[in-house]
Scaffold this motif. Sequence first.
Motif, PDB file in Angstrom:
ATOM      1  N   LEU A 199       0.789  -1.319  -0.225  1.00 13.73           N
ATOM      2  CA  LEU A 199      -0.101   0.020   0.104  1.00 13.73           C
ATOM      3  C   LEU A 199       0.969   1.323   0.066  1.00 13.73           C
ATOM      4  N   VAL A 200       1.932   1.276   0.815  1.00 13.68           N
ATOM      5  CA  VAL A 200       2.541   2.387   0.894  1.00 13.68           C
ATOM      6  C   VAL A 200       3.417   2.777  -0.419  1.00 13.68           C
ATOM      7  N   ARG A 201       3.912   1.579  -1.135  1.00 15.58           N
ATOM      8  CA  ARG A 201       4.409   1.627  -2.415  1.00 15.58           C
ATOM      9  C   ARG A 201       3.499   1.996  -3.223  1.00 15.58           C
ATOM     10  N   ALA A 202       2.130   1.683  -3.484  1.00 19.76           N
ATOM     11  CA  ALA A 202       1.329   2.167  -4.372  1.00 19.76           C
ATOM     12  C   ALA A 202       0.988   3.615  -4.205  1.00 19.76           C
ATOM     13  N   ILE A 203       0.900   4.065  -2.905  1.00 22.72           N
ATOM     14  CA  ILE A 203       0.568   5.486  -2.574  1.00 22.72           C
ATOM     15  C   ILE A 203       1.769   6.341  -3.401  1.00 22.72           C
ATOM     16  N   ARG A 204       3.227   6.060  -3.176  1.00 22.85           N
ATOM     17  CA  ARG A 204       4.110   6.676  -3.561  1.00 22.85           C
ATOM     18  C   ARG A 204       4.040   6.599  -5.155  1.00 22.85           C
ATOM     19  N   THR A 205       3.893   5.564  -5.791  1.00 22.48           N
ATOM     20  CA  THR A 205       3.812   5.107  -7.204  1.00 22.48           C
ATOM     21  C   THR A 205       2.780   6.214  -7.868  1.00 22.48           C
ATOM     22  N   ALA A 206       1.699   6.198  -7.306  1.00 22.53           N
ATOM     23  CA  ALA A 206       0.398   7.094  -7.643  1.00 22.53           C
ATOM     24  C   ALA A 206       0.699   8.647  -7.534  1.00 22.53           C
ATOM     25  N   ALA A 207       1.275   8.945  -6.407  1.00 20.10           N
ATOM     26  CA  ALA A 207       1.571  10.371  -6.316  1.00 20.10           C
ATOM     27  C   ALA A 207       2.586  10.789  -7.363  1.00 20.10           C
ATOM     28  N   GLY A 208       3.635  10.125  -7.848  1.00 22.65           N
ATOM     29  CA  GLY A 208       4.696  10.323  -8.594  1.00 22.65           C
ATOM     30  C   GLY A 208       4.376  10.215 -10.101  1.00 22.65           C
ATOM     31  N   GLY A 209       2.851   9.836 -10.386  1.00 21.67           N
ATOM     32  CA  GLY A 209       2.465   9.842 -11.877  1.00 21.67           C
ATOM     33  C   GLY A 209       2.496   8.408 -12.272  1.00 21.67           C
ATOM     34  N   GLY A 210       2.766   7.525 -11.553  1.00 22.60           N
ATOM     35  CA  GLY A 210       2.965   6.241 -12.106  1.00 22.60           C
ATOM     36  C   GLY A 210       1.439   5.369 -11.719  1.00 22.60           C
ATOM     37  N   LEU A 211       1.542   4.220 -12.180  1.00 23.00           N
ATOM     38  CA  LEU A 211       0.435   3.027 -12.105  1.00 23.00           C
ATOM     39  C   LEU A 211       0.964   1.986 -11.464  1.00 23.00           C
ATOM     40  N   TYR A 212       0.414   1.584 -10.042  1.00 24.90           N
ATOM     41  CA  TYR A 212       0.693   0.507  -9.391  1.00 24.90           C
ATOM     42  C   TYR A 212      -0.351  -0.593  -9.447  1.00 24.90           C
ATOM     43  N   LEU A 213      -0.182  -1.682  -9.717  1.00 25.81           N
ATOM     44  CA  LEU A 213      -0.884  -2.864  -9.496  1.00 25.81           C
ATOM     45  C   LEU A 213      -0.233  -3.876  -8.649  1.00 25.81           C
ATOM     46  N   ASP A 214      -1.246  -4.464  -7.594  1.00 23.70           N
ATOM     47  CA  ASP A 214      -0.757  -5.485  -6.829  1.00 23.70           C
ATOM     48  C   ASP A 214       0.002  -6.396  -7.563  1.00 23.70           C
ATOM     49  N   PRO A 215       1.073  -6.935  -7.186  1.00 20.78           N
ATOM     50  CA  PRO A 215       1.675  -8.189  -8.135  1.00 20.78           C
ATOM     51  C   PRO A 215       0.986  -9.116  -8.267  1.00 20.78           C
ATOM     52  N   ALA A 216      -0.195  -9.553  -7.059  1.00 28.30           N
ATOM     53  CA  ALA A 216      -1.077 -10.595  -7.160  1.00 28.30           C
ATOM     54  C   ALA A 216      -2.202 -10.729  -8.170  1.00 28.30           C
ATOM     55  N   ILE A 217      -2.431  -9.433  -8.589  1.00 33.33           N
ATOM     56  CA  ILE A 217      -3.529  -9.127  -9.593  1.00 33.33           C
ATOM     57  C   ILE A 217      -2.847  -8.435 -10.912  1.00 33.33           C
ATOM     58  N   ALA A 218      -1.481  -8.347 -11.023  1.00 32.29           N
ATOM     59  CA  ALA A 218      -1.122  -7.437 -12.244  1.00 32.29           C
ATOM     60  C   ALA A 218      -1.438  -8.340 -13.260  1.00 32.29           C
ATOM     61  N   ALA A 219      -1.397  -9.389 -13.638  1.00 34.75           N
ATOM     62  CA  ALA A 219      -1.554 -10.451 -14.777  1.00 34.75           C
ATOM     63  C   ALA A 219      -2.882 -10.299 -15.000  1.00 34.75           C
ATOM     64  N   LEU A 220      -3.903 -10.056 -14.466  1.00 36.41           N
ATOM     65  CA  LEU A 220      -5.244 -10.001 -14.745  1.00 36.41           C
ATOM     66  C   LEU A 220      -5.406  -8.585 -15.802  1.00 36.41           C
ATOM     67  N   ALA A 221      -4.663  -7.553 -15.384  1.00 35.20           N
ATOM     68  CA  ALA A 221      -4.805  -6.292 -16.346  1.00 35.20           C
ATOM     69  C   ALA A 221      -3.730  -6.274 -17.523  1.00 35.20           C
ATOM     70  N   VAL A 222      -2.708  -6.667 -17.017  1.00 34.49           N
ATOM     71  CA  VAL A 222      -1.610  -6.656 -18.308  1.00 34.49           C
ATOM     72  C   VAL A 222      -0.927  -7.772 -18.840  1.00 34.49           C
ATOM     73  N   GLY A 223      -1.912  -8.799 -18.519  1.00 33.10           N
ATOM     74  CA  GLY A 223      -1.420 -10.051 -19.303  1.00 33.10           C
ATOM     75  C   GLY A 223      -1.139 -10.148 -20.650  1.00 33.10           C
ATOM     76  N   ARG A 224      -0.508 -11.110 -21.154  1.00 31.78           N
ATOM     77  CA  ARG A 224      -0.309 -11.263 -22.367  1.00 31.78           C
ATOM     78  C   ARG A 224      -1.508 -11.176 -23.408  1.00 31.78           C
ATOM     79  N   ALA A 225      -1.214 -10.058 -24.313  1.00 38.91           N
ATOM     80  CA  ALA A 225      -2.420  -9.952 -25.117  1.00 38.91           C
ATOM     81  C   ALA A 225      -2.245 -10.705 -26.394  1.00 38.91           C
ATOM     82  N   ALA A 226      -3.359 -10.948 -27.311  1.00 37.80           N
ATOM     83  CA  ALA A 226      -3.183 -11.576 -28.679  1.00 37.80           C
ATOM     84  C   ALA A 226      -1.966 -10.761 -29.419  1.00 37.80           C
ATOM     85  N   PRO A 227      -1.179 -11.322 -30.296  1.00 37.36           N
ATOM     86  CA  PRO A 227      -0.195 -10.717 -31.103  1.00 37.36           C
ATOM     87  C   PRO A 227      -0.833  -9.713 -31.865  1.00 37.36           C
ATOM     88  N   ARG A 228      -1.951  -9.626 -32.350  1.00 38.51           N
ATOM     89  CA  ARG A 228      -2.414  -8.935 -33.265  1.00 38.51           C
ATOM     90  C   ARG A 228      -3.235  -7.533 -32.675  1.00 38.51           C
TER      91      ARG A 228
END
Length: 217
Positions: A113-142
């Motif tokens: 949570l602390v890491r997420a707050i700092r990342t967000a405040a700095g302009g980045g996007l933070y996804l919990d490692p446990a669910i990151a694959a759900l959002a940025v998982g491998r997409a179809a090549p095309r």
Amino acid sequence: MTRLRILLADDHPVVLAGIRALVEGEPDMQVVAAAVNGAEAIRLADLQCPDVAVLDMSMPDVNGAEVADRIGRRCQQCRIVMLTVHDDRAYVRRLLEVGVAGYVLKRSAPAELVRAIRTAAGGGLYLDPAIAALAVGRAAPRSLPSAAAEVADLTERETAVLRLTAAGHGNKAIALALGIAVKTVEAHKANGMDRLGFHSRVELVRYAASRGWLEPL
């Protein structure tokens, strides 16, 4: 030191107290308001306009996604971090669509949570490692253009606008950051999304993650 101004919202008093103690234990953070429901969170955000709002997803009156959307529209410089028990794809996708900058599971270590707050405040996007694959998982090549296609098709300004969009910034904030009009931001975003063949922010976030765009600028 200028400390990050944090708004907290959770309908469970014990959880809220624990989050408050965690945040206030960080030398670069201060809790400026704490809410026990969604409506109160929106009201306090209007009053305080914090740097980061940490919101529970499942509040009884107004759910976290709606609170995030309303706060994001009314206080565009406020970055949203969701703290939730939900780890399914539907929740992740919905929150990315409304522009949250962080998604952390309650079962994760407090440091996440602390890491997420700092990342967000700095302009980045933070996804919990446990669910990151759900959002940025491998997409179809095309569905993801090659790096060469990106360089050939996107202008420097389109790339900047899309990167900031993927990181959760609104049109007004992007216009201010780049020194251009909001309508120009909208045009660059539309053109860039069209060139890449994307129709949603989820597709853009997935692509941004694959290109390393989600670190703070």
